[in-house]
Write an enzyme that holds these catalytic residues in place. Structure first.
Site, mmCIF file in Angstrom:
data_model
loop_
_atom_site.group_PDB
_atom_site.id
_atom_site.type_symbol
_atom_site.label_atom_id
_atom_site.label_comp_id
_atom_site.label_asym_id
_atom_site.label_seq_id
_atom_site.Cartn_x
_atom_site.Cartn_y
_atom_site.Cartn_z
ATOM 1 N N ASP A 1 0.587 -1.029 -0.060
ATOM 2 C CA ASP A 1 -0.462 -0.129 -0.127
ATOM 3 C C ASP A 1 0.719 0.847 0.106
ATOM 4 O O ASP A 1 0.424 2.470 -0.493
ATOM 5 C CB ASP A 1 -0.949 -0.242 1.107
ATOM 6 C CG ASP A 1 -2.035 -1.641 1.324
ATOM 7 O OD1 ASP A 1 -1.579 -1.666 0.211
ATOM 8 O OD2 ASP A 1 -1.947 -1.310 2.421
ATOM 9 N N HIS B 1 -4.966 -4.025 5.299
ATOM 10 C CA HIS B 1 -4.392 -4.118 4.369
ATOM 11 C C HIS B 1 -5.793 -4.314 3.033
ATOM 12 O O HIS B 1 -5.332 -5.531 2.754
ATOM 13 C CB HIS B 1 -3.656 -4.870 4.651
ATOM 14 C CG HIS B 1 -2.854 -5.534 3.041
ATOM 15 N ND1 HIS B 1 -2.178 -4.352 1.683
ATOM 16 C CD2 HIS B 1 -2.583 -6.654 2.935
ATOM 17 C CE1 HIS B 1 -1.660 -5.073 0.943
ATOM 18 N NE2 HIS B 1 -1.953 -6.242 1.644
#
Length: 314
Positions: free
Chosen positions: A150, A177
């Site tokens: 990310d 996530h």
């Protein structure tokens, strides 16, 4: 001697991840485990002229050999979400795989740093923690959910938009996530963005994986960028624990009390010889980012509970 074990080493993430780890000269032994094809991957990587000795291990009966003496265990094992597969289908398969691997790690290398890549990370990290608790070897400082992809994506997308060096662009990404639990803190980058840019960037960072699945025509998911992100996290862990470098930080999903009511949360973490050295608080958020956090909390809470229940009800 520094031994790193990759569990799921012959898969789409596991192979490029193992290649990148073979390039790290701090690693002296690379143990590659999978249910098939590890001998070929190990033979191939063993021809690369870096110090790590590479050994392939195949099947449950060789799992102990892969784990014995490991300093770091990286788990990319599992299946990617395929078209038509629900998140629940994916959870059941991957949760079972991660639970079995965590059980073996708790027995054979209880002091190893555990870096969990297998999705859904928001639930698989609590699964590993509960397994280690059940075996009496739990240490919260040594279990990490790898959310680095990310951050890698956020840095790339912001640098493209702002024409900056991607390597020196640094966007903190907090929360979890998956989807709405991914919270890019764009206000901490030092750049200004229009509301439209914020919306677009946030959406792209949260759902970057879908972009890759679509581009691969449903034939795969983000494997190469995930391998890069996983290797970056392991390299940081080794810099802090083996090379004793100070000030090494990564955003990572760990046991934390920075977010009220959540047992696990990803924020900036300083790494050290014992794993987690210091957990930074949630950075200052603007109104838009606070809304993102509010949306993420119930989802994260449910994901965490799902992981805990999976182990308790197994």
């Amino acid at each position: 001697m520094v031994k790193v074990a990759v569990l799921g080493a012959a898969g789409g993430i596991g192979q490029p991840l193992s290649l990148l780890l073979k390039a790290n000269t701090t690693i002296t032994e690379l143990a590659l485990f999978d249910i098939a094809n590890t001998a070929g991957v190990a033979a191939d990587l063993s021809h690369i002229n870096t110090p790590a000795k590479v050994t392939g291990y195949k099947g449950d009966e060789q799992l102990e050999g892969a784990l014995k003496g490991a300093d770091v265990v990286v788990i990319p094992a599992g299946v990617p979400r395929k078209p038509g597969m629900t998140r629940d289908d994916l959870f059941k398969i991957n949760a079972g795989i991660v639970k079995n691997l965590a059980t073996a790690a708790a027995k054979h290398c209880p002091k190893a740093f555990m870096a969990i890549i297998s999705n859904p990370v928001n639930s698989t990290v609590p699964i590993v923690a509960e397994v280690f608790k059940a075996h009496g070897v739990y240490d919260a400082k040594r279990i990490f959910g790898v959310t680095t992809l990310d951050i890698v994506r956020a840095n790339t997308f912001v640098s493209e938009l702002k024409n900056t060096e991607p390597q020196s662009t640094n966007v903190p990404v907090i929360g979890g996530h998956s989807g709405v639990t991914i919270i890019p803190v764009l206000s901490a980058t030092g750049h200004s963005f229009t509301d439209e840019q914020v919306e677009r960037l946030t959406q792209r960072i949260q759902y970057g994986g879908d972009e890759v699945v679509k581009a691969k025509d449903g034939a795969g998911s983000a494997t190469l960028s995930m391998a890069y992100a996983g290797a970056r996290f392991v390299n940081s862990l080794l810099e802090a624990s083996v090379l004793k470098k100070t000030g090494v930080t990564e955003c990572t999903y760990v046991k934390s009390d920075v977010a009220e009511g959540l047992e696990y949360f990803s924020t900036v973490v300083e790494l050290g010889p014992e794993g987690v050295s210091k957990i930074h608080p949630i950075p200052s958020l603007n109104a838009h980012e606070k809304k993102l956090l509010d949306a993420a909390v119930p989802e994260l809470k449910a994901n965490i509970q799902k992981g805990v229940d999976f182990v308790k009800n197994a």
